[in-house]
Design a protein around this motif. Structure first.
Motif, PDB file in Angstrom:
ATOM      1  N   ALA A   1       0.833  -1.206   0.000  1.00 59.99           N
ATOM      2  CA  ALA A   1       0.000   0.000   0.000  1.00 59.99           C
ATOM      3  C   ALA A   1       0.867   1.254   0.000  1.00 59.99           C
ATOM      4  O   ALA A   1       0.571   2.223  -0.714  1.00 59.99           O
ATOM      5  CB  ALA A   1      -0.931  -0.009   1.214  1.00 59.99           C
ATOM      6  N   ALA A   2       1.950   1.242   0.764  1.00 63.11           N
ATOM      7  CA  ALA A   2       2.870   2.391   0.786  1.00 63.11           C
ATOM      8  C   ALA A   2       3.535   2.567  -0.577  1.00 63.11           C
ATOM      9  O   ALA A   2       3.674   3.692  -1.068  1.00 63.11           O
ATOM     10  CB  ALA A   2       3.918   2.201   1.881  1.00 63.11           C
ATOM     11  N   MET A   3       3.919   1.454  -1.202  1.00 66.21           N
ATOM     12  CA  MET A   3       4.512   1.514  -2.534  1.00 66.21           C
ATOM     13  C   MET A   3       3.509   2.096  -3.522  1.00 66.21           C
ATOM     14  O   MET A   3       3.842   2.971  -4.322  1.00 66.21           O
ATOM     15  CB  MET A   3       4.924   0.111  -3.000  1.00 66.21           C
ATOM     16  CG  MET A   3       5.418   0.054  -4.440  1.00 66.21           C
ATOM     17  SD  MET A   3       5.221  -1.570  -5.220  1.00 66.21           S
ATOM     18  CE  MET A   3       3.447  -1.623  -5.511  1.00 66.21           C
TER      19      MET A   3
ATOM     20  N   ARG B   1      -0.279   2.748  -8.727  1.00 66.58           N
ATOM     21  CA  ARG B   1       0.086   1.482  -9.382  1.00 66.58           C
ATOM     22  C   ARG B   1       0.395   0.430  -8.326  1.00 66.58           C
ATOM     23  O   ARG B   1       1.046   0.720  -7.317  1.00 66.58           O
ATOM     24  CB  ARG B   1       1.286   1.668 -10.302  1.00 66.58           C
ATOM     25  CG  ARG B   1       0.928   2.426 -11.574  1.00 66.58           C
ATOM     26  CD  ARG B   1       2.156   2.596 -12.419  1.00 66.58           C
ATOM     27  NE  ARG B   1       2.902   3.601 -11.698  1.00 66.58           N
ATOM     28  CZ  ARG B   1       3.596   4.596 -12.215  1.00 66.58           C
ATOM     29  NH1 ARG B   1       3.781   4.705 -13.409  1.00 66.58           N
ATOM     30  NH2 ARG B   1       4.163   5.506 -11.515  1.00 66.58           N
ATOM     31  N   THR B   2      -0.046  -0.791  -8.590  1.00 61.92           N
ATOM     32  CA  THR B   2       0.165  -1.878  -7.637  1.00 61.92           C
ATOM     33  C   THR B   2       0.993  -3.022  -8.209  1.00 61.92           C
ATOM     34  O   THR B   2       1.320  -3.959  -7.496  1.00 61.92           O
ATOM     35  CB  THR B   2      -1.179  -2.447  -7.154  1.00 61.92           C
ATOM     36  OG1 THR B   2      -1.916  -2.926  -8.290  1.00 61.92           O
ATOM     37  CG2 THR B   2      -1.991  -1.405  -6.407  1.00 61.92           C
TER      38      THR B   2
ATOM     39  N   GLN C   1       8.072  -1.913  -8.922  1.00 62.49           N
ATOM     40  CA  GLN C   1       7.919  -0.469  -9.074  1.00 62.49           C
ATOM     41  C   GLN C   1       9.293   0.116  -8.799  1.00 62.49           C
ATOM     42  O   GLN C   1       9.935  -0.200  -7.793  1.00 62.49           O
ATOM     43  CB  GLN C   1       6.883   0.112  -8.114  1.00 62.49           C
ATOM     44  CG  GLN C   1       5.456  -0.159  -8.519  1.00 62.49           C
ATOM     45  CD  GLN C   1       5.098   0.423  -9.882  1.00 62.49           C
ATOM     46  OE1 GLN C   1       5.428   1.560 -10.187  1.00 62.49           O
ATOM     47  NE2 GLN C   1       4.403  -0.362 -10.699  1.00 62.49           N
ATOM     48  N   ILE C   2       9.737   0.968  -9.714  1.00 60.11           N
ATOM     49  CA  ILE C   2      11.094   1.487  -9.675  1.00 60.11           C
ATOM     50  C   ILE C   2      11.043   3.004  -9.554  1.00 60.11           C
ATOM     51  O   ILE C   2      10.258   3.665 -10.238  1.00 60.11           O
ATOM     52  CB  ILE C   2      11.858   1.075 -10.951  1.00 60.11           C
ATOM     53  CG1 ILE C   2      11.840  -0.458 -11.082  1.00 60.11           C
ATOM     54  CG2 ILE C   2      13.285   1.613 -10.923  1.00 60.11           C
ATOM     55  CD1 ILE C   2      12.076  -0.967 -12.468  1.00 60.11           C
TER      56      ILE C   2
ATOM     57  N   GLY D   1       7.915   3.520 -13.107  1.00 60.18           N
ATOM     58  CA  GLY D   1       7.100   2.379 -13.513  1.00 60.18           C
ATOM     59  C   GLY D   1       7.790   1.077 -13.198  1.00 60.18           C
ATOM     60  O   GLY D   1       8.545   0.975 -12.237  1.00 60.18           O
ATOM     61  N   GLY D   2       7.529   0.088 -14.060  1.00 63.70           N
ATOM     62  CA  GLY D   2       8.039  -1.249 -13.821  1.00 63.70           C
ATOM     63  C   GLY D   2       9.128  -1.666 -14.786  1.00 63.70           C
ATOM     64  O   GLY D   2       9.816  -0.833 -15.390  1.00 63.70           O
ATOM     65  N   CYS D   3       9.254  -2.967 -14.961  1.00 61.88           N
ATOM     66  CA  CYS D   3      10.293  -3.548 -15.796  1.00 61.88           C
ATOM     67  C   CYS D   3      10.193  -3.067 -17.241  1.00 61.88           C
ATOM     68  O   CYS D   3      11.208  -2.692 -17.841  1.00 61.88           O
ATOM     69  CB  CYS D   3      10.178  -5.073 -15.727  1.00 61.88           C
ATOM     70  SG  CYS D   3      11.431  -5.950 -16.664  1.00 61.88           S
ATOM     71  N   ASP D   4       9.002  -3.092 -17.811  1.00 60.42           N
ATOM     72  CA  ASP D   4       8.845  -2.679 -19.209  1.00 60.42           C
ATOM     73  C   ASP D   4       9.256  -1.221 -19.409  1.00 60.42           C
ATOM     74  O   ASP D   4       9.934  -0.892 -20.383  1.00 60.42           O
ATOM     75  CB  ASP D   4       7.403  -2.874 -19.684  1.00 60.42           C
ATOM     76  CG  ASP D   4       7.030  -4.346 -19.810  1.00 60.42           C
ATOM     77  OD1 ASP D   4       7.940  -5.206 -19.861  1.00 60.42           O
ATOM     78  OD2 ASP D   4       5.815  -4.635 -19.849  1.00 60.42           O
TER      79      ASP D   4
END
Length: 86
Positions: free
Chosen positions: A43-45, A52-53, A57-58, A66-69
């Motif tokens: 939830a904190a992330m 975004r869940t 997450q970077i 965002g993420g890996c992509d």
């Protein structure tokens, strides 16, 4: 100066592993938050990541990228190294 890189992960998430591998190939030090099963940490992330869940997450210097992509897309466009201070 090197950027402050943070990544939220799950231990066996293939996207998390790929994102960390890219950072490691680039010699980037990062802080990893393994949040397997930790609902409060997720939830904190999510709050930091504009709702975004998905994982990973970077964050680079506090900015949610965002993420890996998204990480790989930035690299392919030549935009990742400047963010990392490389």
């Amino acid at each position: 100066m090197a950027a402050n890189v943070e990544i939220y992960t799950w231990r066996y998430c293939p996207f998390c592993i790929r994102a960390k591998q890219l950072l490691e190939r680039k010699g980037v030090a990062y802080t990893e938050y393994g949040i397997d099963g930790d609902h409060a940490a997720r939830a904190a992330m999510s709050e930091r990541a504009d709702g975004r869940t998905s994982l990973p997450q970077i964050f680079i210097d506090g900015q949610a990228i965002g993420g890996c992509d998204e990480l790989h897309a930035l690299d392919h466009k030549g935009q990742l190294d400047p963010l990392l201070g490389s």
